[in-house]
Design an enzyme around this catalytic site. Structure first.
Site, mmCIF file in Angstrom:
data_model
loop_
_atom_site.group_PDB
_atom_site.id
_atom_site.type_symbol
_atom_site.label_atom_id
_atom_site.label_comp_id
_atom_site.label_asym_id
_atom_site.label_seq_id
_atom_site.Cartn_x
_atom_site.Cartn_y
_atom_site.Cartn_z
ATOM 1 N N TYR A 46 12.863 7.084 -2.809
ATOM 2 C CA TYR A 46 12.864 5.710 -3.315
ATOM 3 C C TYR A 46 11.879 4.919 -2.467
ATOM 4 O O TYR A 46 11.881 5.034 -1.237
ATOM 5 C CB TYR A 46 14.271 5.106 -3.235
ATOM 6 N N GLU A 47 11.025 4.118 -3.099
ATOM 7 C CA GLU A 47 9.943 3.455 -2.362
ATOM 8 C C GLU A 47 9.977 1.932 -2.441
ATOM 9 O O GLU A 47 9.144 1.263 -1.831
ATOM 10 C CB GLU A 47 8.594 3.979 -2.860
#
Ligand SMILES: *[C@@H]1O[C@H](CO)[C@@H](O)[C@H](O)[C@H]1NC(C)=O
Ligand SMILES: *[C@@H]1O[C@H](CO)[C@@H](O)[C@H](O)[C@H]1NC(C)=O
Ligand SMILES: *[C@@H]1O[C@H](CO)[C@@H](O)[C@H](O)[C@H]1NC(C)=O
Ligand SMILES: CC(=O)N[C@H]1CO[C@H](CO)[C@@H](O)[C@@H]1O
Ligand SMILES: CC(=O)N[C@H]1CO[C@H](CO)[C@@H](O)[C@@H]1O
Length: 269
Positions: free
Chosen positions: A119-120
């Site tokens: 997840y960024e």
């Protein structure tokens, strides 16, 4: 460890040079909790990777190279034009159940060994991330569905990943910190960044990383950085490369040289 299939290029596992004497992890990019338009699905993950990386291809590469492990990376930056983000589930326990059951079936269909958490982007309040993702990793590991779990933080996402690692570190095998997102051009600054990140995560789990034709340190200076890190008392137990897609055009130079570095390190001990 190497990300593969992230850019939509038709790439085959078999094109990548693999040494038989160390573990080689392919990280399939990506499994996403979204429909094809990018709308969240309450924890139900679907595979979005290039058509060449099939369950049959996974089976075949693992048959040829028993040292190959294949992981599914969760989320990534975007799906098509849609930028993806962690969201706080309406019901965290439903999210955890949906995620663990959809990932279990993905693992079984593809014959995977584990998952990578990538997840960024995070909302300001992201408290649910550590609990939901940590529980999913723990459930899948405790049930023997997966044997490997990795996380891929970078400078602006480090806080939620520290929370995850602090609470569920026993279940996390490697930290694929994206050093190439920091502005690091020399071996000396690479060492400094490496030292910094090993203070935030488990020292032996942090892997140095390299982006092919990308940001951060470039060219053979990366290998000078690896030597410098090692000579400063750090344990280099692996490395992460982003990505196989970009390496097609240079004959997988960095994959070959990185594996040689790791093998030589093993023989030195
Ligand atoms: C997600 O869950 C909420 C609450 O139960 C529901 O309203 C919504 O329709 C669900 N979304 C999907 C895509 O299933
Ligand atoms: C390492 O951490 C120190 C202290 O927070 C900081 O000043 C420095 O810029 C960091 N260096 C790198 C390369 O990340
Ligand atoms: C180096 O890391 C590996 C893998 O985590 C571990 O098994 C080994 O004990 C570590 N060695 C040292 C000297 O810390
Ligand atoms: C989108 C989705 O798969 N939602 C499911 C999540 O889990 C609940 C409870 O098991 C199901 O009712 C939903 O259909
Ligand atoms: C994985 C591994 O064998 N790491 C070793 C690399 O070399 C340094 C220095 O010789 C050792 O301290 C590491 O344990």
């Amino acid at each position: 460890m190497e990300y593969i299939g992230a850019s939509g290029v038709d790439i085959e596992f078999a094109s990548v040079p693999i040494s038989q004497s160390i573990d080689f992890h392919f990280i399939l990019s990506f499994a996403i909790d979204a429909d094809s338009s990018g709308n969240p699905q309450n924890g139900t993950f679907s595979p979005y990777c290039v058509s060449t990386l099939t369950p049959k291809a996974v089976k075949s590469i693992k048959y040829i190279y028993p040292n190959v492990k294949v992981l599914a990376s969760l989320s990534g930056w975007s799906l098509g034009q849609k930028v993806l983000s962690w969201y706080n589930p309406e019901d965290q326990d439903v999210w955890i159940l949906n995620a663990s059951s959809s990932l279990k079936s993905l693992v079984e269909t593809y014959g995977l060994d584990g998952i990578d958490i990538d997840y960024e982007r995070f909302p300001k309040h992201h408290e649910s991330f550590a609990y939901c993702i940590g529980e999913v990793i723990a459930l899948l590991k405790n049930k023997g569905v997966i044997s490997v779990a990795t996380i891929a933080p970078f400078y602006s996402t480090v806080i939620p990943y520290i929370e995850l690692h602090t609470r569920f570190g026993d279940y996390i095998d490697y930290v694929n910190y994206q050093f190439y997102t920091d502005i690091i051009k020399t071996p000396e600054t690479y060492l400094e960044a490496f030292r910094n990140r090993t203070q935030q995560f488990d020292k032996n789990k942090v892997l140095p990383s390299y982006e092919v034709s990308g940001r951060g340190i470039q060219g053979d200076a990366f290998f000078d950085a690896l030597k410098l890190v090692e000579n400063n008392g750090f344990n280099i137990s692996g490395a992460m490369i982003f990505s196989a897609d970009a390496s097609i055009s240079n004959g997988f130079y960095y994959e070959k040289k990185t594996q040689n570095f790791l093998i030589n390190n093993l023989t030195r001990v």
